[in-house]
Scaffold this active site. Sequence first.
Site, mmCIF file in Angstrom:
data_model
loop_
_atom_site.group_PDB
_atom_site.id
_atom_site.type_symbol
_atom_site.label_atom_id
_atom_site.label_comp_id
_atom_site.label_asym_id
_atom_site.label_seq_id
_atom_site.Cartn_x
_atom_site.Cartn_y
_atom_site.Cartn_z
ATOM 1 N N ASP A 1 -7.888 -4.511 -0.468
ATOM 2 C CA ASP A 1 -8.401 -4.821 -1.807
ATOM 3 C C ASP A 1 -8.339 -6.320 -2.093
ATOM 4 O O ASP A 1 -9.196 -6.860 -2.791
ATOM 5 C CB ASP A 1 -7.587 -4.075 -2.869
ATOM 6 C CG ASP A 1 -7.692 -2.568 -2.720
ATOM 7 O OD1 ASP A 1 -8.830 -2.076 -2.662
ATOM 8 O OD2 ASP A 1 -6.666 -1.886 -2.651
ATOM 9 N N HIS B 1 0.847 -1.192 0.000
ATOM 10 C CA HIS B 1 0.000 0.000 0.000
ATOM 11 C C HIS B 1 0.876 1.232 0.000
ATOM 12 O O HIS B 1 1.963 1.238 0.596
ATOM 13 C CB HIS B 1 -0.913 0.005 1.235
ATOM 14 C CG HIS B 1 -2.030 0.995 1.159
ATOM 15 N ND1 HIS B 1 -1.862 2.323 1.500
ATOM 16 C CD2 HIS B 1 -3.330 0.858 0.759
ATOM 17 C CE1 HIS B 1 -3.013 2.951 1.321
ATOM 18 N NE2 HIS B 1 -3.916 2.102 0.882
#
Length: 432
Positions: A366, A308
Amino acid sequence: MAEKLATISFTDGTPSVDLAVKSGSIGPDVIDIRPLYNKSQKFTYDPGFMSTANCESKITYIDGDVGVLMYRGYPIEQLAEHCDFLEVAYLIMYGELPNQTQKESFVETVTHHTMVNEQMVRFYSGFRRDAHPMAVLMGVVGALSAFYHDSLNINDPRHREISAFRLIAKLPTITAMCYKYNVGQPFMYPKNSLSYVDNFLYMMFGNPCEEYKPNPILSRAIDRILILHADHEQNASTSTVRTAGSSGANPFACIAAGIASLWGPAHGGANEAVLKMLEEIGDESKIGAYIKRVKDKGDHTVLYGFGHRVYKNYDPRAKLIQKTCYEVLDELGLRDDRLFKLAMALEKIALEDEYFVSRKLYPNVDFYSGIVYKALGIPVGMFTALFAVARTVGWIAQWNEMIGDADQKIARPRQLYTGPVKRDFIPMNKRK
């Protein structure tokens, strides 16, 4: 207490510049560079805003180094465990958790704003049946201002609040209609007797032929996903909403702009990319070859759903949704499904492989949300649209905060110009 200052010195003869250093309630200090240009005739250069705070906010705090996410000071772990989505929405919008009376009033108001103008139904027939849901969502949300122009005075707090309720209430309806149009089924109108999440699932998966019965485990899974995605500080789509709003644009236009930004595969489209990646890998026997390609610097293969931009530790949202993911797979009997077995095998390898561990490329939100959506039978193209349903709460709160910020001006980044210097026009017959 003496004002903290940062002094910038130059080697080209420009006099030194003192700049104020501001401290937040938590997190790094910021250097107020607003006077820099007037004092030095120089700009800062920060592509992607890696080291730039573009606003002051009281809504969300992230510490990516240790994996902390808080809404209004409350750790995301506590909110995901003890709250439902609308309770968190109230917190994000108003700054405090609601008491029982406030919660009931808020839920009732949202519930009675879920219908959309009947003329909007005709919008959908203007799109191809196979249009990407995000394209439809952008168009329909952007058109809301044409139907609800009674609350577009952004300087009126009551107008802003009405628009906020309309957006939070109508996004699930509009999103479900995108899905129904896509699959050729009749639209299902909202039911005021259902909760926010159950109503959304009813509009998505209900049909006129039979009674829809909500599954509490699946409903809770969606509720938790919405909470985890409700806001995430100054990400690309939130910054887009603030930028659009800084021009005085109406809230519906600003949210449509946020939806456009969210669509990108590096942002909200990442969970869609995860499923496409899993389909590309195919089965467990091919994971090794795919991982080898990811490690090859000359190859541009990406391991979607891992790592991320902000979190350099485990994404706190991923830990929460991992449990939810397993609960959904067990409830639906999908633990042995090919795609889900593949996903779990990939997760195990990435968590143990030194290449990924040393780079802190842990599974992110995600990765798991895509798996949950797939298990629920939600088409891949709808994944980002569901993200938009959740993030609308954060966008609205951030937009409202921006409108009320006396320091906020129209967003106008500077640039480092590297094009041609001044030159004279050359007539056509003299050009080489």
